[in-house]
Design a protein around this motif. Structure first.
Motif, PDB file in Angstrom:
ATOM      1  N   ASN A   1      -0.095 -11.925   6.780  1.00 20.89           N
ATOM      2  CA  ASN A   1       1.310 -11.837   7.165  1.00 20.89           C
ATOM      3  C   ASN A   1       2.113 -13.074   6.758  1.00 20.89           C
TER       4      ASN A   1
ATOM      5  N   TYR B   1       1.931  -6.690   0.707  1.00 20.69           N
ATOM      6  CA  TYR B   1       2.883  -5.816   1.377  1.00 20.69           C
ATOM      7  C   TYR B   1       4.286  -6.223   0.957  1.00 20.69           C
TER       8      TYR B   1
ATOM      9  N   ARG C   1       8.131  -5.917   1.855  1.00 22.73           N
ATOM     10  CA  ARG C   1       8.918  -5.597   3.044  1.00 22.73           C
ATOM     11  C   ARG C   1      10.404  -5.770   2.778  1.00 22.73           C
TER      12      ARG C   1
ATOM     13  N   ILE D   1      12.286  -5.313  10.094  1.00 21.82           N
ATOM     14  CA  ILE D   1      11.558  -4.705   8.980  1.00 21.82           C
ATOM     15  C   ILE D   1      11.914  -3.224   8.937  1.00 21.82           C
TER      16      ILE D   1
ATOM     17  N   ASN E   1       8.014  -1.156   4.825  1.00 20.86           N
ATOM     18  CA  ASN E   1       6.815  -1.971   4.643  1.00 20.86           C
ATOM     19  C   ASN E   1       5.809  -1.129   3.876  1.00 20.86           C
TER      20      ASN E   1
ATOM     21  N   LYS F   1       2.315  -0.983   1.213  1.00 17.28           N
ATOM     22  CA  LYS F   1       1.128  -1.661   0.711  1.00 17.28           C
ATOM     23  C   LYS F   1       1.064  -1.525  -0.800  1.00 17.28           C
TER      24      LYS F   1
END
Length: 76
Positions: free
Chosen positions: A22, A56, A58, A65, A68, A70
């Motif tokens: 993150n 990720y 975003r 957010i 989001n 992947k």
């Protein structure tokens, strides 16, 4: 890749690339006064620099957010 988005009022918009921990590893776009309407952002990154298996992307609007997703980099 390409990232498309739209909204109805001027907003603070950030698009960032985050790793599995993150942590933002690359800021793709940042504008605290993005005008309303449709927007398209083309982005790319060097897989020699960003070598993790998963990232990720975003879309953050006014601190929240909104998208989001992947992404797994293609290795050449």
């Amino acid at each position: 890749g390409n990232f498309e988005y739209s909204f109805s009022k001027t907003s603070a918009v950030t698009i960032g690339m985050f790793n599995d921990q993150n942590i933002v590893v690359k800021e793709l776009y940042n504008n605290p006064e993005t005008p309303a309407g449709k927007h398209k952002l083309a982005y790319e990154f060097d897989t020699m620099v960003f070598q993790e298996n998963t990232y990720y992307i975003r879309l953050i609007i006014d601190g929240q957010i909104k998208i989001n997703f992947k992404m797994k980099p293609r290795r050449t």
